[in-house]
Each structure stands twice: as structure tokens, then as C-alpha cells.
Scaffold this motif. Structure first.
Motif, PDB file in Angstrom:
ATOM      1  N   ASN A   1      -0.573 -16.947  36.608  1.00  0.00           N
ATOM      2  CA  ASN A   1      -1.729 -17.831  36.397  1.00  0.00           C
ATOM      3  C   ASN A   1      -2.844 -16.798  35.402  1.00  0.00           C
ATOM      4  O   ASN A   1      -3.697 -16.826  34.982  1.00  0.00           O
ATOM      5  N   TYR A   2      -2.442 -15.437  36.888  1.00  0.00           N
ATOM      6  CA  TYR A   2      -3.654 -14.656  36.250  1.00  0.00           C
ATOM      7  C   TYR A   2      -3.301 -13.252  34.814  1.00  0.00           C
ATOM      8  O   TYR A   2      -4.014 -13.597  33.523  1.00  0.00           O
ATOM      9  N   TYR A   3      -2.276 -13.498  34.396  1.00  0.00           N
ATOM     10  CA  TYR A   3      -1.630 -12.479  33.190  1.00  0.00           C
ATOM     11  C   TYR A   3      -1.667 -13.602  32.069  1.00  0.00           C
ATOM     12  O   TYR A   3      -1.630 -13.846  31.019  1.00  0.00           O
TER      13      TYR A   3
ATOM     14  N   ARG B   1      -7.316 -10.703  47.577  1.00  0.00           N
ATOM     15  CA  ARG B   1      -7.095  -9.593  47.634  1.00  0.00           C
ATOM     16  C   ARG B   1      -5.149  -9.647  47.487  1.00  0.00           C
ATOM     17  O   ARG B   1      -5.158  -8.022  47.384  1.00  0.00           O
ATOM     18  N   LEU B   2      -5.254 -10.485  46.807  1.00  0.00           N
ATOM     19  CA  LEU B   2      -3.177  -9.900  46.151  1.00  0.00           C
ATOM     20  C   LEU B   2      -3.445  -9.535  44.439  1.00  0.00           C
ATOM     21  O   LEU B   2      -3.226  -8.668  44.019  1.00  0.00           O
ATOM     22  N   ILE B   3      -4.732 -10.450  44.017  1.00  0.00           N
ATOM     23  CA  ILE B   3      -4.948 -10.188  42.362  1.00  0.00           C
ATOM     24  C   ILE B   3      -6.804  -9.603  42.746  1.00  0.00           C
ATOM     25  O   ILE B   3      -7.476 -11.077  42.561  1.00  0.00           O
ATOM     26  N   PRO B   4      -7.175  -8.581  43.307  1.00  0.00           N
ATOM     27  CA  PRO B   4      -8.279  -7.926  43.546  1.00  0.00           C
ATOM     28  C   PRO B   4      -9.271  -8.109  42.000  1.00  0.00           C
ATOM     29  O   PRO B   4      -8.564  -7.512  41.089  1.00  0.00           O
TER      30      PRO B   4
ATOM     31  N   THR C   1       0.277 -13.825  39.824  1.00  0.00           N
ATOM     32  CA  THR C   1       0.308 -12.532  39.009  1.00  0.00           C
ATOM     33  C   THR C   1       0.181 -14.177  37.506  1.00  0.00           C
ATOM     34  O   THR C   1      -0.456 -13.228  36.575  1.00  0.00           O
TER      35      THR C   1
ATOM     36  N   LEU D   1       2.957 -14.976  45.745  1.00  0.00           N
ATOM     37  CA  LEU D   1       2.823 -13.334  45.142  1.00  0.00           C
ATOM     38  C   LEU D   1       3.277 -14.213  43.117  1.00  0.00           C
ATOM     39  O   LEU D   1       2.326 -13.924  42.365  1.00  0.00           O
TER      40      LEU D   1
END
Lengths: 199, 564
Positions: free
Chosen positions: A160-162, A56-59, A158, A154
Motif C-alpha cells: 500500500n505504501y509503495y 512503526r512498520l513503515i515510519p 508495504t 508487513l
């Protein structure tokens, strides 16, 4: 202005060229090739809860295989690594994650009478909005500053995602192509190796 | 958990954290997860006592330690530098990747307290041979004379015990030696004996748009001075260094050696003159004789405990680890100033989205500067600040956006798709010392069993007013440049103070030469001795103090020799 879109495959194509140093290629390729992470620190139920929160935080509805943003947290906590600082108001990271994820479940039970993973996406978002706003119910929040926990979680997800090459393709970042220097650094001035926006 | 002694997880010694929460304990026990108490540190074996005594031990190899290490070695002294972090090869080891470079940061946990807790790790704390210069952004503006005299001019804070004339020769020497790129003439900062040795680096997107907007608003700008080479440069005692490739990765490690970090400048110079640098050497104890003179330093290296005897100690570990070592060893505490008056520069940022394709990963991050805000006419605060354009890498940007703007879910991903169209400006402003901002040892222990440092920082009225003034101005600049979707990020960078320099041991830890008032053979040289924070980035001034401290020390030794 609507947000730009970039073609896919850009970073992966660059990694196959000699425009990228060996050290950089090794770091990025390892993320692309990483096997599915099996939790070491979190027990399976908590890990599943954490993955649901992260979704949900990084859908990532656009990805058949979402980028794993949670595995890195589990690995870091298992290895006992820190990032150099922590809010004094927060307990150590391992305890903060255990208390915080437990608190999210408590908030879900209090607001919707079900555990977080059993809620609809809009209910899950309502729980997370309460956590972000600092108004989430749950006794764990007596011991953990709810707003700080949300911010820390968050930020880590974030990052880890980018850090992932596929997310970098998504935003048109190719700074990793670091062998030749950059000469076209003015606005609207691209090098041949920089992807153009999809019109 | 103020009453619990918890051994924190650490890279070297991962342990399980004790769980305080009874509910959580019950849940974990139900799940069969064991609750392991902190492991006890083993009793250390007696440390062998080597016979060799060196002239000087220098703790830390960053901007405070490296220049003086070279100076002392060149004067023929036998010197050893102890660096807590590893030695790396930038060309093979530095990936152009933010996560892969986390080894450059001081990642041992620090506790951040107060209303504006300061971030560490990738924010202003480095480790490794070269210290924090391995990941400083290479901004090298000079301080101005009035930066050293806030008390004289405003009646607050404390003045430096000398004026800018004491630093000017060192600024010049450093600019020439390091090969600093910058404009000549430089519009601000008073008389200088020489211009910059290299032309400024080219302006990137953020710098060019800020330049145009400031021109519209009547704000003077200039290409900034940066410690990155705009052309190949011959550095005395070292050889040719390659020019900057505009890779934009200065906030992390430079992999071409263009950025003047200590590992490619003063440290090779020091080694060429016989200095010994011991990496992975974490100092835990400073030993003294009955007269209070320092006799030896004890450090851990590769699992061994080592003692190094020395005639003089130079403590250059930065404004967190320096006071921490002093407090741990109950050293130089008579003034009561160790750990006190911790300052952090206001580093307010304003970000905007532009229709232009900006690519914030290209070019030197801090390309353009203005010091028109050094003493603004409409200021409702003491001191001043400078303006800088900023570039940014995606993970850093996303992370602080998540913290500062609190976007999450689809909004977060949608906003980040504008990454190539964002540009920022930030300030770097003075900070007044305040008694509620300080460093102390926490009860909580690190992986070595040593108390963690806890830093209290709350932006006081002066910092808040400066933030408000600068935020409005930066919003005006970005609006004039055509930016939309503006947002600001209040942050604090650089760690300053905690072992201040002054004229008297009653209210300062070191004298104007950097020598501790109450320990005859202890010198401190890093940003901890700054009596005030300055309205410029600190690195160049730390290096200037380092050379000055070395010269003062050498002159004092020469006088002693003459008396013999």
C-alpha cells in the motif's frame, strides 16, 4: 553507498502532462486525492491500534501527513476481497487481522503491562520484534502462526505504501510515464523525464 | 478450521466470516459488532436446456485453450470458449500501475500448504480473455529433448510419451506466428528448422551487467527469446501489431499489444473464423450421459446459470482449476492421478545493489539468458535450470523484499530508496514430481459455495540442491558485476502437473494426444498434463501442446468421418 535522494514533486508533475495514459493517471490521481478513510471493517479502537502498528512498520516522521497504508486494508476486508491465495496455516484474512492485532496487544500487556498504543516507540518496536521473531507472548498466537501473520501484514502495508505516488517520488520511480517508449535503458542512461538523484 | 464449512469472502458475494476464537467473540460482542453466520446460497432455479449443441466447448482462453480454439475454428468446427474472467481493452483499461491491474489475476482464494507454500494471485495465475498470458513475462525458451526424458537419463520422474521432434514444428510455427524476438543462431536447445522472425529486444541495465559478469566467469549468455515484438510485425489473420516500447510492464498487462498474449494473437484469429468467446463464464458443472460421455457444460454468467451442450470438451483451465473441475465433477479419476504430482519451478532470485543507475522498470524484464546451467557438470542434482536477468516494478519488489528479507521500520524505507540501483537474476529450474505435492479440495468454500483448492508443496532434496547450486552461482555473478548488499529470495513459480499425460490409463489422466483415458470426448490441454516440469518457462510448450492436441483431435475426427 548512501541511499539516493530524489527531488519531490516528480510524479505529481508528470501526472499533469500527456506523458501518462488516462488509465494510469486515473489510478494514481485517485490515490493522491483520496479523502481520509473512515474505518468500515475495524472498530475504532482496533483501527487506532492498527494505525499505531503501521506507523512503526513503515515510519513516516518526514511527512506532515503520512501516507495512509491501513485504510486500504480496512476497505479490502470490508469488501471481502482476496489476493488469490492464503497460507493454509492461516485463518481467513478478516479473522487473521482481528486475532493478530489482538495478539499484538496481548504481547504489549505481557511485556510492558500496557496496551500497545500506550507504549513508547522503542517499547512498541520491542513488541513488534517479538512478533517478527515468532516469540511474542499472547494466547491468540495459539490460533494464529505469529510469523506468517507478521509477514502477511508487513507485505500488505508495504504494498500500500509503495503504490502511492508520493512514495514513488521518494524512490525515484517514474515508470508510470508510459506514453512515449523508453529508449535510454542502459545503466546510467536517463530519459529527460526521469528524475536525477539529489547530490 | 478443518471441520468448519466457511464460506469465504469473495468479490461477488461478500459475507462475514465466522469467528472461531471465543476471546475474540467476547471482545466483538462487547463492542457491539455482530457475528453473522455465513449466508446460505439460494437454491438455484432449474437450468434451461438449450437445444443447440456445438462441436467443441473450450474451457479457458489462455496458452492451453486459445491456440486450439483457433485451430478448431479454422477447421470449420462450431466452437465456443468459456472464460471465467472479463474481456478488457488493453489500450484503455490497462494502467501502468501494479495495483490497478489486479483484475488480471485469479484472485479467488487458493490455500497454500506444505513447507514451501506457493504464492498465487499475481504469481502465475491469470483471468480474463487471454488467461494467464495477460500477465506472463513473455519468456519463450524452447524445451530441450532431454527435458522430456528425465527418467531415461536419471532414473527418476517420468518421461514424456514423445520426444522433442513432436514439438519442434509447433515451436517453429508459434515463433513465426507470434513474432518472437530472439537471437539467430540461439546457442542452446538443439536443432531448429527456422530462426526467430525478429531480432532480440535491446538489453536493459540488469541484462548488460549480467552479460559482462558472466563473460568474466566464463558463462555463455545470449539475449533471450521473448514474445514481445522488437519491431512492428504483421501477424497472419490479424494484421499489424506495434513494437514493444520497453515499458517493462510485461509481468502485468501490455497496453500496446506488443506482448503476444492470447487476446491479441490466437483469440482474434479464432473469432475471425467463427469461434465464439463468452467472457465472465465460470464453469461449475460438467454433465455426462449414462455411457460416461460428456454432454454439456453448466456455467454461471452475470448471475444466470447457463447450460451449453457439446460433442467434445477441451478443458484448458490451468493446473489448479482443471483438476479442481475434474475433482468437483468426479471426472477422469480412474488413474488416481488427478491432483497428484503437482510441480512448481524453483525460481530462486538474487538481488544486489549497484553503484550504476539501473532503473529496473525499463526494458523487457527478462532480457538476458544463459542455459549453460542446463546440465551443469558439477551438479549434485537431477535436471537443470536456466539463468535470466530480471527487471521489477516497485510494489512487487517491495512486497517480496518485505516477505523475503523481513526488513521493517526505517530500515525498510532506507533500503527501498535504493530501488533504482537494484538488479536481479533468477533461475527457472526443473522440479521432480513427488507424492507429497498435490492438489485437493478443501472443506472451506468459495463465494460460489464450491470447495476451495488446497495445494501442498514442499521443495524436496533435488529442488533444495538446485536452489543451493544456483544461489551460489548467482551470488558469484552479481559479485563479479560489482553488486553489494546481496540477498536471495527463494520462490516457486508456475503450476505444473496434476493431470499428467502418459502411455497408460493406469498411471496417467490423458493419453499422448491429450484425450482422457476414461472419458472418450474429453481433452485436457494446459500445464496440468505436463508429465515433468521442464527446465524452461512453460508458456511456449503449453501453446505447442495446444496446437498438437488440436491436430491430433482433427486427425481422429477425419478418420472417423472416413469410416462413416
Amino acid at each position: 553507498m548512501s541511499a539516493p535522494l530524489y527531488p519531490s514533486g516528480t510524479v505529481r508533475a508528470l501526472l499533469a502532462t500527456d506523458l501518462v495514459t488516462d488509465a494510469t493517471r486515473a489510478a494514481l490521481q485517485a490515490r493522491l486525492d483520496a479523502p481520509v478513510h473512515e474505518p468500515v471493517f475495524f472498530e475504532p479502537h482496533t483501527y487506532a491500534l492498527f494505525q499505531t502498528v503501521a506507523a512503526r512498520l513503515i515510519p513516516q516522521p518526514d511527512r506532515a501527513e503520512p501516507i495512509d497504508v491501513v485504510g486500504g486494508v480496512d476497505k479490502r476486508l470490508a469488501e471481502g476481497k482476496a489476493d488469490g491465495w492464503r497460507y493454509d496455516a492461516m485463518p481467513p484474512d478478516r479473522e487473521a487481522y482481528r486475532l493478530g492485532l489482538g495478539g499484538i496487544n496481548q504481547a504489549a500487556e505481557a511485556l510492558f503491562q500496557h496496551p500497545f498504543v500506550a507504549l513508547s516507540e522503542s517499547q512498541q518496536d520491542a513488541v513488534l520484534e517479538a512478533v517478527a521473531a515468532g516469540t511474542a507472548p499472547g494466547e491468540n498466537w495459539q490460533q494464529l502462526p505469529v510469523g506468517r501473520f507478521f509477514e502477511e501484514m508487513l507485505a500488505e502495508l508495504t504494498e500500500n505504501y509503495y503504490a502511492h505516488p508520493l512514495a514513488q517520488e521518494e524512490i525515484g520511480y517514474v515508470g508510470m510515464a508510459d506514453v512515449p517508449g523508453w529508449t535510454h535503458i542502459q545503466p546510467n542512461s536517463l530519459e529527460p523525464r526521469e528524475p536525477e538523484e539529489v547530490k | 478450521m478443518p471441520d468448519e464449512e466457511v464460506l469465504e469472502e469473495g468479490v461477488l458475494n461478500p459475507i462475514k466470516t465466522e469467528i472461531q476464537d471465543p476471546l475474540l467473540q467476547a471482545i466483538l460482542e462487547e463492542n457491539g459488532t455482530s457475528l453473522t453466520a455465513p449466508t446460505e446460497l439460494e437454491q438455484p432455479a432449474p437450468v434451461p436446456n438449450p437445444t443447440e449443441e456445438v462441436d467443441c466447448v473450450v474451457i479457458g482462453t489462455g496458452a492451453g485453450g486459445a491456440p486450439l480454439l483457433a485451430r478448431l475454428a479454422m477447421a470449420g468446427l462450431k466452437v465456443v470458449a468459456l472464460e471465467a474472467g472479463p474481456r478488457r481493452n488493453p489500450i484503455t483499461d490497462y494502467a501502468t500501475d501494479e495495483k490497478a491491474q489486479s483484475f488480471l489475476f485469479w484472485n479467488d482464494e487458493r490455500l497454500s500448504a506444505g513447507k514451501n507454500p506457493v504464492a498465487f494471485g499475481n504469481n502465475n495465475s491469470g483471468t480474463g480473455v487471454g488467461g494467464s498470458t495477460l500477465h506472463y513475462t513473455a519468456y519463450t525458451p524452447r524445451a530441450q529433448d532431454d527435458d522430456l526424458h528425465l527418467h531415461r537419463d536419471f532414473g527418476v520422474g517420468v518421461d514424456w510419451p514423445f520426444g522433442i521432434d513432436e514439438l519442434e514444428p509447433y515451436y517453429t510455427e508459434l515463433e513465426q506466428f507470434l513474432g518472437i524476438s530472439g537471437p539467430t543462431p540461439y546457442p542452446w536447445s538443439g536443432p531448429r528448422s527456422k530462426g526467430y522472425p525478429l531480432a532480440p529486444l535491446p538489453l536493459n541495465g540488469a541484462a548488460l551487467l549480467m552479460q559482462q559478469a558472466c563473460a568474466q566467469l566464463g558463462i555463455q549468455t545470449s539475449p533471450a527469446a521473448n514474445a514481445a515484438l522488437s519491431a512492428r510485425y504483421y501477424q497472419a489473420g490479424i494484421g499489424w501489431r506495434e513494437a514493444c516500447t520497453n515499458r517493462g510492464f510485461c509481468q502485468a498487462g501490455c497496453n500496446v499489444g506488443a506482448k503476444a498474449s492470447m487476446d491479441v494473437t490466437f483469440l482474434p484469429l479464432a473469432e475471425a473464423h467463427g469461434a465464439e468467446i463468452r467472457a465472465d463464464a465460470f464453469v461449475t458443472e460438467i454433465e455426462r450421459d449414462e455411457k460416461g460421455r460428456i454432454t454439456a457444460v453448466v456455467y454461471e454468467q452475470h448471475g444466470q446459470t447457463v447450460r451449453q451442450r457439446c460433442r467434445h470438451l477441451f478443458l484448458c483451465a490451468g493446473a489448479v482449476e482443471t483438476p479442481r473441475l475434474l475433482l468437483l465433477n468426479e471426472l477422469a479419476l480412474t488413474s488416481g492421478q488427478v491432483g497428484k504430482h503437482f510441480m512448481a519451478h524453483p525460481g530462486m532470485q538474487v538481488w544486489g545493489t549497484f553503484s550504476e543507475d539501473m532503473r529496473p522498470y525499463k526494458g523487457i524484464p527478462g532480457g538476458l539468458i544463459s542455459e549453460d546451467t542446463h546440465r551443469p557438470k558439477d551438479a549434485d542434482f537431477v535436471g537443470g535450470y536456466l539463468l535470466q536477468s530480471i527487471g521489477v516494478m516497485p510494489v512487487t519488489f517491495a512486497s517480496q523484499m518485505a516477505r523475503g528479507r523481513k526488513l521493517w521500520g526505517q530500515q525498510l524505507r532506507d533500503y527501498m530508496r535504493n530501488y533504482n540501483h537494484v538488479s536481479g537474476i533468477n533461475i527457472l529450474g526443473d522440479c521432480l514430481p513427488h507424492e507429497s505435492n498435490f492438489l485437493e479440495l478443501a472443506d472451506e468454500k468459495d463465494a460460489r459455495g464450491l470447495p476451495k483448492p488446497r495445494l501442498h508443496f514442499t521443495a524436496q532434496e533435488n529442488e533444495q540442491r538446485m536452489n543451493a547450486h544456483s544461489e551460489k552461482l548467482m551470488r558469484d555473478i552479481w559479485t563479479a558485476a560489482g553488486a553489494t548488499d546481496l540477498w536471495s529470495f527463494e520462490r516457486y513459480a508456475h503450476v505444473i502437473g496434476t493431470a499428467r499425460m502418459g502411455l497408460s490409463g493406469d498411471d496417467a489422466v490423458v493419453n499422448p494426444d491429450g484425450r482422457a483415458f476414461d472419458v472418450p470426448n474429453l481433452y485436457i490441454c494446459d500445464n496440468s498434463v505436463f508429465p515433468s516440469a521442464l527446465s524452461v518457462n512453460p508458456a511456449l510448450t503449453i501453446m505447442a501442446l495446444s496446437l498438437r492436441t488440436a491436430d491430433k483431435f482433427l486427425a481422429a475426427q477425419a478418420r472417423l468421418d472416413g469410416n462413416n
